[in-house]
Design a protein around this motif. Structure first.
Motif, short mmCIF file in Angstrom:
data_model
loop_
_atom_site.label_atom_id
_atom_site.label_comp_id
_atom_site.label_asym_id
_atom_site.label_seq_id
_atom_site.Cartn_x
_atom_site.Cartn_y
_atom_site.Cartn_z
N THR A 165 65.56 23.86 -19.48
CA THR A 165 65.62 22.63 -18.68
C THR A 165 64.23 22.07 -18.47
OG1 THR A 165 67.60 23.43 -17.54
CG2 THR A 165 66.36 21.65 -16.47
N SER A 166 63.28 22.94 -18.09
CA SER A 166 61.91 22.50 -17.87
C SER A 166 61.31 21.89 -19.13
CB SER A 166 61.06 23.69 -17.40
OG SER A 166 59.71 23.32 -17.24
N THR A 167 61.53 22.55 -20.26
CA THR A 167 61.01 22.04 -21.53
C THR A 167 61.66 20.71 -21.89
OG1 THR A 167 60.57 24.29 -22.32
CG2 THR A 167 60.75 22.56 -23.98
N LEU A 168 62.97 20.60 -21.66
CA LEU A 168 63.67 19.36 -21.97
C LEU A 168 63.14 18.20 -21.15
CD1 LEU A 168 65.97 17.80 -23.36
CD2 LEU A 168 67.46 18.52 -21.47
N VAL A 169 62.99 18.42 -19.83
CA VAL A 169 62.46 17.35 -18.96
C VAL A 169 61.08 16.92 -19.44
CG1 VAL A 169 61.63 16.87 -16.63
CG2 VAL A 169 63.83 17.99 -16.95
#
Length: 482
Positions: A165-169
């Motif tokens: 999620t962090s990488t996607l954001v």
């Protein structure tokens, strides 16, 4: 005899409950991790709560970007895969915990029984229907270690989802800022091309009227072509960025609505907190630690295999010489209960080899965990360094742009007064265009550095709202509506 058997079984259970232990080392976080003090280049930053603790929708004050991130969290395929991995790990934990419970079974079988006298060479059949139970008592903690390992694996997959999620954001935000830069550069080039085309047309009129030389006309024509040649590169990069952003959003590669504003985004101050907070905030570091917890539990599990397995078995059933007797109460009862002890006496070094292998894997994963902490510290330090220098670069590029704008204005005045050649005007136009393009790239560099720092500090996911919404969008939307 039956009462003695029951008493012995009860005694075994009592001993197991009172004297049971869990072999192998209990997990303790390494106490020599390099997370004391402050981050490099963070001395002059505000000592407030780390920006990583703020959700991304409060970090990026851009409604269009927030909408895209929402779409990515709902549709991104990497996130869906991460959620499926959590479901698998949850099922494996259920499987590991099942060994704490007795195993119940039932069977119906037939057994050939020779008739007497045996010279008839005929065989009768007896039938047995039984229900049985078996339970291995976890005296040495074998199953407790197995459950501990499975639980750590589940947590690791949950932290993996948070890391994804962090990488996607971060990737969506970075692609969006890159698209803003490219659109800004497209606008700069188009405005410059319009201005240069007008200048070239005026020079063509002067050349046809023999007021200007062919050299001056060809120079203006060359400058226009040079500027126009930069547009295809920008368009190519826009297409590549839009395709990449589309895939992050779970869409078929295609165009993305152009940003409504290509100016500099207002970003918050950057308090970064303490390095020790990374251990509890960075999801990849937390996942690496759970990998270490699992490896530690596996060492205990491997060690427990050296000890005997102690359990209870029981059976209750009926026996009859024919199948009809089982139904019509013409049978004999079968009752059996008692302890079982199984001990491996010799296995050719298999148990010892397995134990040493789990110890070696634990050492490897310990090194990996330390490496993940150092990598996290380095990424934060790199982010702080990038932001500091990109901020300085933006300031200098803005001064440069202001200066080239003044140079171009003064050069045109001097050219009209026949003080300088037209070549000087063209050179001033080239310098201004270069300064505008470089300032645009510097602004993007600063924005991208901020995103990398935010991600390096563990930002980009929310432990409650965002995480729950990612796992179950329908329930999250329903709760929001309520």
């Amino acid at each position: 005899m039956k009462s003695k058997t029951i008493f012995l079984s009860a005694a075994v259970v009592t001993v197991a409950l009172l004297g049971g232990c869990t072999v192998g080392p209990d997990y303790e976080r390494p106490d020599d991790l390099p997370v004391t003090g402050a981050f490099r280049d963070a001395e002059n930053l505000p000592s407030a709560e780390s920006i990583a603790n703020k959700p991304w929708w409060e970090i990026f004050h851009d409604e269009e970007l927030v909408t895209l991130i929402d779409e990515g969290l709902q549709n991104n395929l990497d996130l869906k895969e991460a959620v499926a991995r959590i479901a698998e790990a949850d099922a494996l934990l259920m499987q590991a915990d099942s060994y704490f419970w007795p195993t119940l079974g039932a069977n119906l079988n037939n057994t050939p029984v020779p008739r007497t006298p045996s010279y008839n060479h005929t065989i009768d059949t007896s039938y047995t229907a039984t229900g049985n139970v078996s339970w291995e008592i976890d005296i040495w903690g074998k199953y407790r270690r197995g459950s501990e390992a499975a639980r750590a694996q589940l947590l690791r997959t949950e932290y993996g989802l948070r890391a994804t999620t962090s990488t996607l954001v971060a990737n969506i935000a970075q692609a969006w800022f890159q698209l803003r830069m490219l659109r800004e550069q497209e606008s700069i080039l188009k405005e410059t091309i319009a201005s240069q085309r007008h200048s070239m047309e005026l020079m063509k009129i002067k050349f046809d009227g023999e007021i200007a030389s062919e050299l001056e006309y060809r120079q203006s024509e060359s400058l226009l072509a040079s500027t126009e040649a930069q547009l295809p590169t920008v368009y190519r990069n826009i297409g590549i960025t839009e395709n990449a952003l589309s895939v992050l959003l779970g869409r078929i590669p295609g165009s993305i609505k152009a940003p409504s504003d290509s100016g500099q985004v207002s970003l918050p101050d950057i308090p970064v907190g303490l390095p020790s907070e990374l251990l509890e905030r960075r999801p990849d570091v937390m996942a690496a630690e759970q990998n270490l917890v699992q490896a530690n539990a596996n060492v205990g599990y491997a060690k427990s295999l050296f000890f005997p397995s102690i359990g209870l078995t029981g059976a209750l059933g009926i026996w009859s010489g024919n199948l009809e007797g089982l139904v019509k109460d013409n049978f004999s009862e079968i009752v059996s209960i008692g302890p079982t002890v199984t001990q491996t006496v010799f296995a050719g070094g298999r148990l010892y080899g397995n134990y040493k292998a789990t110890q070696a894997r634990h050492e490897q994963i310990l090194v990996q965990y330390r490496s993940s902490v150092l990598t996290a510290l380095r990424e934060v330090a790199d982010g702080l360094n990038d932001m500091k220098n990109y901020r300085d670069e933006m300031d200098k590029q803005q001064i440069r742009l202001n200066a080239t704008d003044s140079v171009l204005r003064l050069t045109r005045i001097r050219y009209k007064g026949d003080i300088i050649d037209y070549m000087d005007v063209l050179d001033a136009e080239r310098q201004k265009l270069s300064a505008e393009m470089d300032l645009s790239a510097s602004k993007y560099g600063y924005n991208a550095a901020f995103i990398r720092l935010y991600k390096a500090l563990g930002g980009g996911w929310n432990p409650h709202e965002d995480y729950a919404k990612t796992q179950n969008p329908e329930s999250a939307d329903k709760s929001n509506a309520e």
